[in-house]
Design a protein around this motif. Structure first.
Motif, short mmCIF file in Angstrom:
data_model
loop_
_atom_site.label_atom_id
_atom_site.label_comp_id
_atom_site.label_asym_id
_atom_site.label_seq_id
_atom_site.Cartn_x
_atom_site.Cartn_y
_atom_site.Cartn_z
N GLN A 57 -15.75 -20.79 18.15
CA GLN A 57 -15.48 -21.05 16.74
C GLN A 57 -16.32 -20.14 15.85
OE1 GLN A 57 -16.38 -25.23 16.73
NE2 GLN A 57 -14.31 -25.81 17.35
N GLU A 58 -17.58 -19.91 16.22
CA GLU A 58 -18.46 -19.05 15.44
C GLU A 58 -18.00 -17.60 15.50
OE1 GLU A 58 -21.61 -17.64 13.06
OE2 GLU A 58 -20.58 -19.57 13.22
N VAL A 59 -17.58 -17.12 16.65
CA VAL A 59 -17.06 -15.75 16.75
C VAL A 59 -15.83 -15.60 15.87
CG1 VAL A 59 -15.91 -14.12 18.32
CG2 VAL A 59 -18.06 -15.18 18.98
N ASN A 60 -14.91 -16.55 15.92
CA ASN A 60 -13.72 -16.48 15.07
C ASN A 60 -14.09 -16.48 13.58
OD1 ASN A 60 -11.01 -16.41 16.36
ND2 ASN A 60 -11.89 -18.06 17.57
N ARG A 61 -15.02 -17.33 13.20
CA ARG A 61 -15.45 -17.37 11.80
C ARG A 61 -15.98 -16.01 11.36
NH1 ARG A 61 -19.53 -17.16 8.81
NH2 ARG A 61 -21.06 -17.13 10.48
N ARG A 62 -16.82 -15.41 12.21
CA ARG A 62 -17.43 -14.13 11.86
C ARG A 62 -16.40 -13.00 11.84
NH1 ARG A 62 -22.74 -12.72 14.66
NH2 ARG A 62 -22.86 -11.39 12.84
N ILE A 63 -15.43 -13.03 12.73
CA ILE A 63 -14.38 -12.00 12.73
C ILE A 63 -13.66 -12.02 11.38
CG2 ILE A 63 -12.10 -11.38 13.66
CD1 ILE A 63 -13.14 -12.45 16.40
N TRP A 67 -16.33 -9.36 9.86
CA TRP A 67 -15.97 -8.10 10.51
C TRP A 67 -14.76 -7.44 9.87
CZ3 TRP A 67 -11.94 -5.92 13.32
CH2 TRP A 67 -12.25 -4.73 13.95
N LEU A 68 -13.68 -8.19 9.68
CA LEU A 68 -12.46 -7.58 9.13
C LEU A 68 -12.69 -6.97 7.75
CD1 LEU A 68 -9.66 -10.02 10.28
CD2 LEU A 68 -9.77 -7.56 10.75
N SER A 69 -13.41 -7.65 6.90
CA SER A 69 -13.63 -7.12 5.54
C SER A 69 -14.56 -5.91 5.54
CB SER A 69 -14.16 -8.20 4.61
OG SER A 69 -15.42 -8.66 5.08
N ALA A 70 -15.45 -5.79 6.53
CA ALA A 70 -16.40 -4.68 6.57
C ALA A 70 -15.90 -3.50 7.40
CB ALA A 70 -17.73 -5.17 7.14
N SER A 72 -12.82 -0.75 9.01
CA SER A 72 -11.71 0.07 8.50
C SER A 72 -10.40 -0.35 9.16
CB SER A 72 -11.99 1.55 8.76
OG SER A 72 -12.15 1.78 10.14
N TYR A 73 -10.36 -1.60 9.68
CA TYR A 73 -9.18 -2.11 10.38
C TYR A 73 -8.64 -3.37 9.72
CZ TYR A 73 -10.77 1.04 14.02
OH TYR A 73 -11.17 2.14 14.70
N GLU A 74 -7.38 -3.63 10.02
CA GLU A 74 -6.75 -4.87 9.61
C GLU A 74 -5.95 -5.40 10.79
OE1 GLU A 74 -4.34 -3.83 6.27
OE2 GLU A 74 -2.88 -2.75 7.46
N ILE A 75 -5.55 -6.64 10.69
CA ILE A 75 -4.78 -7.26 11.77
C ILE A 75 -3.40 -6.61 11.83
CG2 ILE A 75 -3.76 -9.41 12.59
CD1 ILE A 75 -6.09 -10.87 11.24
N ALA A 76 -2.99 -6.23 13.05
CA ALA A 76 -1.72 -5.53 13.24
C ALA A 76 -0.54 -6.47 13.44
CB ALA A 76 -1.82 -4.57 14.42
N GLU A 77 -0.78 -7.66 13.98
CA GLU A 77 0.28 -8.63 14.25
C GLU A 77 -0.26 -10.02 13.99
OE1 GLU A 77 3.52 -8.44 15.47
OE2 GLU A 77 3.51 -6.26 15.54
N GLY A 78 0.62 -10.97 13.83
CA GLY A 78 0.23 -12.34 13.53
C GLY A 78 -0.10 -13.17 14.74
N GLU A 109 -5.50 0.74 11.64
CA GLU A 109 -6.32 1.23 10.54
C GLU A 109 -5.73 0.78 9.21
OE1 GLU A 109 -7.76 5.24 10.61
OE2 GLU A 109 -7.67 5.29 12.81
N LYS A 110 -6.64 0.52 8.25
CA LYS A 110 -6.19 0.10 6.91
C LYS A 110 -5.52 1.24 6.19
CE LYS A 110 -9.74 -3.40 6.18
NZ LYS A 110 -10.94 -3.77 5.46
#
Length: 110
Positions: A57-63, A67-70, A72-78, A109-110
């Protein structure tokens, strides 16, 4: 071995969850199991160690909050994938302080 979280709309607070394993097509057909194809992607893999479920749960929260906001990547699929090592390999199964899991996020990549 895997948990797969599907959130195709990528915006809700509900998602479909599948318990999964490596594909054995013959067994899946014989047992009438659902088979979901996962597209090839570049994956960000986040290790997770400790007695479950809190470390996962903590890893998911931090991702999703850090991590995502910091990056240069974004989620590619849902969807994302949770990998679980074999609990029998640990003295206290999934409650062992050394239990190992991973969270896999498909990225672009964003």
């Amino acid at each position: 071995m895997y948990g797969v979280c599907f959130d195709e709309e990528m915006g809700g607070n509900q998602f479909r969850y599948m318990i999964a394993d490596d594909l054995d097509a013959e067994q899946a057909e014989r047992k009438h199991l659902d088979v979901q194809k996962i597209k090839a992607h570049v994956w960000a893999v986040f290790p997770c160690r400790g007695a479950m479920p809190l470390p996962l749960q903590e890893v998911n929260r931090r991702i999703f909050s850090e991590w995502l906001s910091a990056s240069s990547y974004e989620i590619a699929e849902g969807y994302n994938i949770e990998y679980y090592s074999n609990p029998a390999d640990f003295k206290k199964d999934m409650q062992d302080p050394e239990y190992y899991a991973e969270v896999w996020i498909p990225i672009k990549e964003k």
